[in-house]
Design an enzyme around this catalytic site. Structure first.
Site, short mmCIF file in Angstrom:
data_model
loop_
_atom_site.label_atom_id
_atom_site.label_comp_id
_atom_site.label_asym_id
_atom_site.label_seq_id
_atom_site.Cartn_x
_atom_site.Cartn_y
_atom_site.Cartn_z
N HIS A 187 0.66 4.27 -2.77
CA HIS A 187 1.07 5.68 -2.90
C HIS A 187 2.20 6.14 -3.88
O HIS A 187 2.35 7.18 -4.21
CB HIS A 187 1.20 6.18 -1.45
CG HIS A 187 -0.06 6.26 -0.64
ND1 HIS A 187 -1.23 6.56 -1.15
CD2 HIS A 187 -0.36 5.81 0.58
CE1 HIS A 187 -2.04 6.29 -0.06
NE2 HIS A 187 -1.76 5.83 0.89
N HIS A 207 0.80 -1.43 0.02
CA HIS A 207 -0.03 -0.19 -0.01
C HIS A 207 0.96 1.15 0.11
O HIS A 207 0.82 2.14 -0.83
CB HIS A 207 -0.69 0.10 1.12
CG HIS A 207 -1.66 1.16 1.54
ND1 HIS A 207 -3.08 1.24 1.39
CD2 HIS A 207 -1.44 2.44 1.88
CE1 HIS A 207 -3.81 2.27 1.70
NE2 HIS A 207 -2.57 3.17 1.97
N GLU A 208 1.72 1.36 0.83
CA GLU A 208 2.43 2.45 0.97
C GLU A 208 3.68 2.52 -0.15
O GLU A 208 3.84 3.77 -0.55
CB GLU A 208 3.37 2.27 2.44
CG GLU A 208 2.55 2.43 3.69
CD GLU A 208 1.60 3.79 3.80
OE1 GLU A 208 1.95 4.83 3.07
OE2 GLU A 208 0.67 3.73 4.60
N GLU A 226 -6.40 6.58 -1.05
CA GLU A 226 -6.47 5.46 -0.02
C GLU A 226 -6.85 4.11 -0.77
O GLU A 226 -6.30 3.08 -0.70
CB GLU A 226 -7.20 5.80 1.20
CG GLU A 226 -6.52 6.75 2.05
CD GLU A 226 -4.90 6.61 2.38
OE1 GLU A 226 -4.49 5.22 2.38
OE2 GLU A 226 -4.23 7.56 2.40
#
Length: 741
Positions: free
Chosen positions: A470, A465-466, A523
């Site tokens: 992103h 996810h990070e 997100e």
């Protein structure tokens, strides 16, 4: 309190049931989980110089974190000071005898301690995760009686009475507008004066863009004189007057309005932040850290986001530090318009063993990025290999502690210069531990597996996810000179096959263009990347998962996501049709996408529990995750990225708001399911953090994982200058009090 027992079939009984369900969400339960964040070993291994560096950074973060009280609600700062004065004079154990004398039962006194702990943990009286107000679960007159019995009141009766009078009404009030944060009639916000609405926020954004000013460290105050609107854009800074530093202060005419850019928001707190950053600089490990802290101090002194960006550039260059930190007006989740940053600061120590896994993921990033389901023209021209470390948090000041972070949030730096990722290991260790009897909405057969694999699967999801969520994707930009960062003639939209017709122009950013949906949409994109790439065997092997174990991690990661989508309904407000939490809205959207995929991939059914109350069951067909599930996320993720790359605000809103809609029609009655989720929800855990103090050398002071421990950690946090800090907080609060009416 909602009693257990048979479900009432009368309308009257149902009304009581609904009232109690809704009402209980505004209290924190007496048995709420409170855990101490353990960083003893990590801190012990630091050198004396590193300990001093960490100490002064922590002081800076804690002082700045007090600004969140002023960013949350009109009453938060006064409640904070009231609690500090009560507990500085008498610790929780001593105050208990006063509570008994005031007529409080042991349960009522515990409810008060939990409320106080909640206010400290959230830095205000609205939950940081969900933006809902919480009030003490005891009668107002009993809390007043306790205040009057206290030593603080005996010592300074007129001051304590004035303090009580200034906040007691709002402390307990649950009027509709006050139940949640929001803009205009949708809720409470102190990012905007009370007379502002969405149109004012949009106009202010246009003004800020025209002056190339960031909204991150601002608040907006509106006045009307002679029928003409005038606005004050106030920058957070220690300096209140004078023209040093490039902040474009002054008066401007703009679209028949007058805008004044001024300085001095949270001035006292920003001064304390800067002073401690200067002290930390004396103990920095290298030149990058020194330059970073100089720029940060400049930013908080003069209110310059440009200086903060410059500091962030040095921060990115500071690769693999032993003590990691970041500080500033960072996340825009709680600004109803999605542009203004809430203050946060963290200080943490690198966990070397866990960081090795993340380093392997970083080195595989260039192989994994082409696996994402969009054409290469929609990916950054080059992936700037970031730091990715697992950290044990020493200090996290702000409204709440996340599990992972990808920063800085400045698009121009992220696109061309890079970023860092951190996973907060000691937070993950305690935040996501689950008891079987508290696991809702899952099949009994799934529960043991879920408990065993949730931690390992969430670690994989946070990493993906990070770093690759992103950290991926390109924004198509035409700069002020008219130059494009993509081949306008040849790049095609994979959804339509046509040329690109929309892009970001000049100073436009993702946040400024997509405003109210930007946080949750991003997100959602990052969560989808995690789901999609966790299917990759190479990724799973990096985290040490092979064969059957790897498949369990995939299954639980996907199951956790769809369950989280259902739990997310707690954070939807039917009255205003609005979402109060970006991540939970994102997970609900993913649940909708996977339900829509059909073929029995996800099943969601309403039922009646063993206790006779409404319940629900969500299941996932593991044999279809790699086929039906993967195809659905692939299609949706490509759409999300294309819309983001091309600045297609209209298409983005239509897609995202469509999937975010919560109604009682269609294949699932989500409004009724929301009531079931509220009925069975578990309160989010709170964390107790250590303090540091210098007594010849730096000491780590730790506290027990309880409401009393959390309270004590805060009363001792500002022990040296408590009265000065409290006086300034009240003064800052009083100055703006007329603006919220």
């Amino acid at each position: 309190v909602l009693m257990l027992g048979s479900r009432s079939h009368s309308n009257h009984g149902m009304a009581i049931l609904l009232f109690t369900m809704v009402d209980s969400q505004y209290f924190l339960p007496n048995d709420i989980g409170i855990s101490a964040l353990d960083c003893t070993e990590a801190f012990r291994l630091l050198s004396p110089r590193e300990k001093l560096y960490a100490h002064y950074l922590s002081r800076s973060a804690w002082y700045g974190g007090l600004a969140v009280l002023l960013q949350t609600s009109p009453e938060s700062a006064s409640i904070f000071v009231l609690l500090q004065r009560l507990f500085r004079k008498q610790p929780a154990a001593q105050l208990e005898s006063m509570a008994t004398a005031a007529g409080l039962s042991p349960e009522e006194y515990q409810a008060f301690l939990v409320y106080a702990a909640g206010l400290y943990a959230n830095m205000g009286n609205y939950k940081s995760f969900g933006d809902t107000k919480f009030i003490p679960n005891l009668p107002q007159e009993k809390l007043k009686a306790l205040v009057w019995q206290s030593q603080a009141f005996q010592d300074s009766p007129s001051e304590m009475e004035a303090l009580w009078d200034s906040c007691s009404t709002l402390l307990f009030s649950l009027e509709d507008q006050q139940k949640q944060l929001g803009l205009g009639d949708k809720g409470i916000t102190t990012y905007f004066s009370g007379n502002c609405c969405l149109k004012d926020a949009e106009l202010a954004q246009k003004f800020l863009d025209s002056k190339n000013l960031s909204a991150y460290n601002t608040r907006l105050f509106k006045n009307t004189s002679e029928g003409k609107a005038s606005y004050e854009v106030r920058l957070a800074s220690a300096v209140q007057k004078g023209e040093s530093g490039d902040t474009r202060c002054g008066k401007y005419d703009f679209e028949d309005c007058v805008f004044t850019v001024s300085r001095g928001d949270y001035a006292y707190l920003m001064k304390k932040v800067s002073e401690n950053l200067e002290k930390a600089k004396d103990h920095a490990a290298n030149e990058n850290q020194k330059r970073m802290l100089e720029e940060y101090a400049q930013s908080f002194t003069f209110g310059s986001v440009e200086a903060h960006k410059e500091g962030s550039r040095f921060w990115i260059k500071d690769k693999g530090p032993i003590v990691e930190s970041y500080i500033g007006f960072i996340e825009s989740y709680r600004d109803p318009f999605g542009s203004r940053g809430e203050f946060e600061g963290f200080v943490a120590v690198v966990n070397k063993a866990m960081s090795e896994r993340f380093a392997k993921l970083v080195s595989s990033a260039e192989v994994l990025l082409p696996e994402l389901p969009w054409p290469k023209d929609f990916e950054k021209d080059r992936f700037l290999l970031p730091d990715f470390t697992s950290l044990d948090v020493l200090t996290f000041a702000g409204s709440g502690i996340p599990a992972g972070i990808n920063i800085p949030n400045y698009d121009d730096i992220r696109q061309s210069e890079g970023f860092k990722n951190v996973s907060l290991g000691n937070v993950l260790a305690v935040a996501y531990a689950t008891q079987k009897d508290k696991l809702t909405f899952l099949d009994e057969e799934d529960k043991d597996m879920y408990i065993k694999w949730k931690g390992p699967s969430f670690e994989v999801q946070v990493g993906l996810h990070e770093l690759l969520g992103h950290g991926s994707g390109k924004l198509f930009v035409q700069d002020e000179k008219g130059t494009f960062n993509f081949e306008q003639d040849s790049v095609r939209n994979p959804e339509t096959g046509e040329q690109i017709t929309t892009w970001y122009k000049g100073n436009e950013t993702w946040d400024s263009k997509f405003s109210t949906i930007s946080c949750s949409y991003e997100e959602c994109r990052a969560e989808c990347v995690g789901l999609y790439l966790c299917l990759n065997k190479h990724v799973l092997s990096i985290f040490g998962h092979e064969d059957e174990d790897a498949e369990e991690v995939v299954y639980i990661n996907w199951l956790n996501m769809v369950r989280a989508g259902l739990l997310g309904l707690e954070f939807f407000t039917p009255e205003s049709k609005s979402w109060r939490q970006a991540h939970m809205q994102a997970r609900f959207v993913i649940l909708r996408v996977l339900l829509e995929a059909g073929e029995g991939l996800v099943t969601l059914k309403e039922s009646t529990g063993k206790d006779g109350r409404p319940d629900a069951l969500i299941t996932l067909d593991r044999s279809k995750v790699h086929t039906v599930g993967k195809a659905a996320i692939e299609r949706f993720l490509c759409k999300l990225q294309v819309i983001k790359s091309t600045a297609d605000v209209e298409g983005g809103r239509a897609l995202y708001e469509g999937y975010s809609a919560v109604s009682d029609t269609g294949s699932h009655n989500f409004l009724r399911l929301r009531e079931t989720v509220l009925l069975r929800k578990e309160a989010r855990k709170m964390f107790v953090q250590a303090n540091t103090r210098v007594k010849g050398h730096v000491e780590l002071v730790e506290y027990e994982g309880s409401a009393a421990g959390l309270i004590r950690s805060f009363t001792e946090r500002f022990a040296d200058d408590a009265e000065e800090v409290e006086a300034h907080l009240l003064e800052l609060n009083k100055r703006d009090a007329p603006c919220w009416c």
